[in-house]
Write a protein that holds these residues in place. Sequence first.
Motif, mmCIF file in Angstrom:
data_model
loop_
_atom_site.group_PDB
_atom_site.id
_atom_site.type_symbol
_atom_site.label_atom_id
_atom_site.label_comp_id
_atom_site.label_asym_id
_atom_site.label_seq_id
_atom_site.Cartn_x
_atom_site.Cartn_y
_atom_site.Cartn_z
ATOM 1 N N THR A 1 -0.795 -0.165 -17.603
ATOM 2 C CA THR A 1 -0.132 0.387 -16.442
ATOM 3 C C THR A 1 0.793 -0.828 -16.260
ATOM 4 O O THR A 1 0.211 -2.160 -15.927
ATOM 5 C CB THR A 1 -1.019 0.740 -15.346
ATOM 6 O OG1 THR A 1 -1.570 2.005 -15.690
ATOM 7 C CG2 THR A 1 -0.019 0.951 -14.208
ATOM 8 N N GLU A 2 1.974 -0.856 -15.977
ATOM 9 C CA GLU A 2 2.859 -1.890 -15.549
ATOM 10 C C GLU A 2 3.037 -1.993 -14.292
ATOM 11 O O GLU A 2 3.361 -0.956 -13.353
ATOM 12 C CB GLU A 2 4.298 -1.627 -16.219
ATOM 13 C CG GLU A 2 4.345 -1.781 -17.714
ATOM 14 C CD GLU A 2 5.840 -1.873 -18.200
ATOM 15 O OE1 GLU A 2 6.652 -1.900 -17.240
ATOM 16 O OE2 GLU A 2 5.843 -1.638 -19.459
ATOM 17 N N ILE A 3 3.004 -2.959 -13.605
ATOM 18 C CA ILE A 3 3.203 -3.468 -12.015
ATOM 19 C C ILE A 3 3.868 -4.633 -11.903
ATOM 20 O O ILE A 3 4.350 -5.559 -12.971
ATOM 21 C CB ILE A 3 1.914 -3.951 -11.594
ATOM 22 C CG1 ILE A 3 1.097 -5.069 -12.001
ATOM 23 C CG2 ILE A 3 1.011 -2.544 -11.514
ATOM 24 C CD1 ILE A 3 -0.241 -5.281 -11.411
ATOM 25 N N VAL B 1 0.955 -1.284 0.152
ATOM 26 C CA VAL B 1 0.142 -0.095 0.028
ATOM 27 C C VAL B 1 0.802 1.160 0.032
ATOM 28 O O VAL B 1 0.306 2.159 0.032
ATOM 29 C CB VAL B 1 -1.115 -0.077 1.149
ATOM 30 C CG1 VAL B 1 -1.932 -1.412 1.197
ATOM 31 C CG2 VAL B 1 -0.212 0.253 2.437
ATOM 32 N N ARG B 2 2.200 1.076 -0.055
ATOM 33 C CA ARG B 2 2.892 2.383 -0.026
ATOM 34 C C ARG B 2 3.506 2.684 -1.448
ATOM 35 O O ARG B 2 4.195 3.484 -1.543
ATOM 36 C CB ARG B 2 4.172 1.921 0.951
ATOM 37 C CG ARG B 2 3.866 1.895 2.321
ATOM 38 C CD ARG B 2 5.213 1.974 3.273
ATOM 39 N NE ARG B 2 4.946 2.177 4.701
ATOM 40 C CZ ARG B 2 5.752 2.020 5.516
ATOM 41 N NH1 ARG B 2 7.209 1.573 5.353
ATOM 42 N NH2 ARG B 2 5.450 2.082 6.988
ATOM 43 N N HIS B 3 3.242 1.727 -2.358
ATOM 44 C CA HIS B 3 3.471 1.835 -3.734
ATOM 45 C C HIS B 3 2.269 2.318 -4.388
ATOM 46 O O HIS B 3 1.001 1.817 -4.280
ATOM 47 C CB HIS B 3 3.788 0.848 -4.496
ATOM 48 C CG HIS B 3 5.447 0.473 -4.086
ATOM 49 N ND1 HIS B 3 6.321 -0.458 -4.713
ATOM 50 C CD2 HIS B 3 6.136 0.984 -3.140
ATOM 51 C CE1 HIS B 3 7.317 -0.488 -4.387
ATOM 52 N NE2 HIS B 3 7.504 0.312 -3.156
ATOM 53 N N LYS B 4 2.131 3.466 -5.063
ATOM 54 C CA LYS B 4 1.056 3.743 -6.068
ATOM 55 C C LYS B 4 0.780 2.720 -7.249
ATOM 56 O O LYS B 4 1.980 2.159 -7.863
ATOM 57 C CB LYS B 4 1.398 5.131 -6.544
ATOM 58 C CG LYS B 4 1.084 6.230 -5.505
ATOM 59 C CD LYS B 4 1.302 7.510 -6.172
ATOM 60 C CE LYS B 4 1.087 8.681 -5.233
ATOM 61 N NZ LYS B 4 -0.196 8.580 -4.199
ATOM 62 N N PRO B 5 -0.371 2.524 -7.675
ATOM 63 C CA PRO B 5 -1.674 2.713 -7.216
ATOM 64 C C PRO B 5 -2.398 2.114 -6.070
ATOM 65 O O PRO B 5 -3.577 2.245 -5.923
ATOM 66 C CB PRO B 5 -2.314 2.815 -8.292
ATOM 67 C CG PRO B 5 -1.973 1.506 -9.238
ATOM 68 C CD PRO B 5 -0.274 1.379 -8.677
ATOM 69 N N PHE B 6 -1.486 1.059 -5.488
ATOM 70 C CA PHE B 6 -1.985 0.287 -4.434
ATOM 71 C C PHE B 6 -2.305 1.091 -3.182
ATOM 72 O O PHE B 6 -2.939 0.089 -2.294
ATOM 73 C CB PHE B 6 -1.231 -0.937 -4.323
ATOM 74 C CG PHE B 6 -0.494 -1.363 -5.506
ATOM 75 C CD1 PHE B 6 -1.409 -2.116 -6.306
ATOM 76 C CD2 PHE B 6 0.762 -1.196 -5.931
ATOM 77 C CE1 PHE B 6 -0.856 -2.770 -7.619
ATOM 78 C CE2 PHE B 6 1.263 -1.688 -7.024
ATOM 79 C CZ PHE B 6 0.380 -2.346 -8.139
ATOM 80 N N ASP B 7 -2.107 2.163 -3.226
ATOM 81 C CA ASP B 7 -2.363 2.933 -1.854
ATOM 82 C C ASP B 7 -3.902 3.293 -1.998
ATOM 83 O O ASP B 7 -4.578 3.727 -0.954
ATOM 84 C CB ASP B 7 -1.672 4.282 -1.702
ATOM 85 C CG ASP B 7 -1.895 5.192 -3.154
ATOM 86 O OD1 ASP B 7 -2.083 4.673 -4.070
ATOM 87 O OD2 ASP B 7 -1.870 6.453 -2.923
ATOM 88 N N ILE C 1 3.352 -6.133 -5.540
ATOM 89 C CA ILE C 1 2.589 -7.116 -5.155
ATOM 90 C C ILE C 1 3.595 -8.449 -4.868
ATOM 91 O O ILE C 1 4.320 -8.754 -5.715
ATOM 92 C CB ILE C 1 1.464 -7.336 -6.161
ATOM 93 C CG1 ILE C 1 0.656 -6.347 -6.625
ATOM 94 C CG2 ILE C 1 0.624 -8.621 -5.599
ATOM 95 C CD1 ILE C 1 -0.325 -6.528 -7.849
ATOM 96 N N SER C 2 3.187 -9.160 -3.876
ATOM 97 C CA SER C 2 3.973 -10.369 -3.685
ATOM 98 C C SER C 2 3.110 -11.485 -3.203
ATOM 99 O O SER C 2 2.250 -11.507 -2.891
ATOM 100 C CB SER C 2 4.949 -10.059 -2.475
ATOM 101 O OG SER C 2 4.360 -10.007 -1.080
ATOM 102 N N LEU C 3 3.641 -12.546 -3.720
ATOM 103 C CA LEU C 3 2.940 -13.908 -3.210
ATOM 104 C C LEU C 3 3.720 -14.344 -1.911
ATOM 105 O O LEU C 3 5.039 -14.342 -1.953
ATOM 106 C CB LEU C 3 3.115 -15.048 -4.266
ATOM 107 C CG LEU C 3 2.252 -14.639 -5.662
ATOM 108 C CD1 LEU C 3 2.480 -16.051 -6.771
ATOM 109 C CD2 LEU C 3 1.060 -14.373 -5.312
#
Length: 532
Positions: free
Chosen positions: A370-372, A297-303, A426-428
Amino acid sequence: MLKHAVIPFLVGAGLLASAPFASAATNLVFCSEGSPAGFDPGQYTTGTDFDASAETMFNRLSQFERGGTAVIPGLATSWDISPDGLNYTFHLREGVKFHTTPYFKPTREFNADDVLFTFNRMINKDDPFRKAYPTEFPYFTDMGMDTNITKIDKVDDHTVKFTLKEVDAAFIQNMAMSFASIQSAEYAAQLLKEGKAADINQKPIGTGPFVFKSYQKDSNIRYTGNKDYWKPEDVKIDNLIFAITTDPSVRVQKLKAGECQITLHPRPADVEALKADPKLQLISKPGFNLGYIAYNVRHKPFDQLEVRQALDMAVNKQGILNAVYQGAGQLAVNGMPPTQWSYDDSIKDAAYNPEKAKELLKAAGVKEGTEITLWAMPVQRPYNPNAKLMAEMLQADWAKIGLKVKIVSYEWGEYIKRTKNGEHDISLIGWTGDNGDPDNWLGTLYSCDAIGGNNYSMWCDPAYDKLIKEAKVVTDRDQRTTLYKQAQQLLKQQVPITPVAHSTVNQPLSARVEGFKVSPFGRNVFSGVSID
């Protein structure tokens, strides 16, 4: 096969001779899945590290019974709890010896000084040993024990008193966990004097059933049985070897060939063949675990909550369960497994809906293309038998809602280090319960204190934190359950994670192995194990 460096030892033991290695009745090879980052249990949080250190070479004040969740005496024979729940007095076992090795020869037996050193080093950043060897103790701090233990007193050589700031309903269970393994204060003093404090992590000294002999990264770890162990009936193996074998199919081949007698985490596709092999036994148990997706959540856009909701509802969980777990698991909807007391079974998943997910992303200003990055574990874990395949399926799922997903992976130790630093989008990841208490899930994985430790989402919600902290200082289980259920509702609403599955644990081993018990906490314990 094992790498060349260990062949001379194993030839002598019979591994490469015509008869299987198991024919030497006091030797056992465990095909493990990865290299440990080190051998100081306080520094680590993964089963790979704990198997190689805490469960072989160390003891705790309290311990879990083998194969169960009940707490039994360890290096403390008993303990007293004050009426207000703030003081714990441990009565220490006498006659316990630390390991004798080429690099350390103890001059005294285990006593209160060792307990004080072990915990003061984790509490006090100005401790001389910690200054000489700066390190962190993520489990200890994730659980808030660094601030809740206000004082540790040596009453006498065999009595230690812990004073807490607040009641901790799971304190005795926590003290039985791997990170609380007792170190030798005498050995630490020797290392300080020699200017080699970091050796505590590479040349371990404990009181446990096995003594460290050597380690070759990505190849093997060798131990010898502790002839001076305080519980001699538990040492039935002269030589214990961890044959580090990352490929699950190779582990199975080695087991079938008699090159190892115990292994772990077989691919779901191999389970039926293992069951049918008369030379093997396969122990299956419902997993006390959770495999999940963590959004940073500290990385956009996951905030943005809408983005996390979109990603969550675009995951085809049933497809993943079918392909990755192949029937050896169940869908997860919550932040802990349904076998954990206080689980809220009223919580439901958002329906799988890629079209609505697209709308949410558009409303959040996330452009198509958008790349993630999606980080995938390089090893099998009890909660995820194939992270690479899961990542590829998620890549396809999220491509359907307009996202370009790059899959990233690192060596296991590096993967854990980097995700704890929050380098991922994002991590597994996942978790196997450690002590049977809800705080081990809701506090250890998702609390504000756990950021930088096991909180891979970097999510901190004050309302959530208030609930779990209140629950931890209440001893009535009904009250704790009410608070934990409220916390689970908040966790589900805020979507810092997408729970994916609870997997069945399958433990393959030679039919000649006796006394091995599957730990509900995902540990591999070799005390009490023998080969007929």
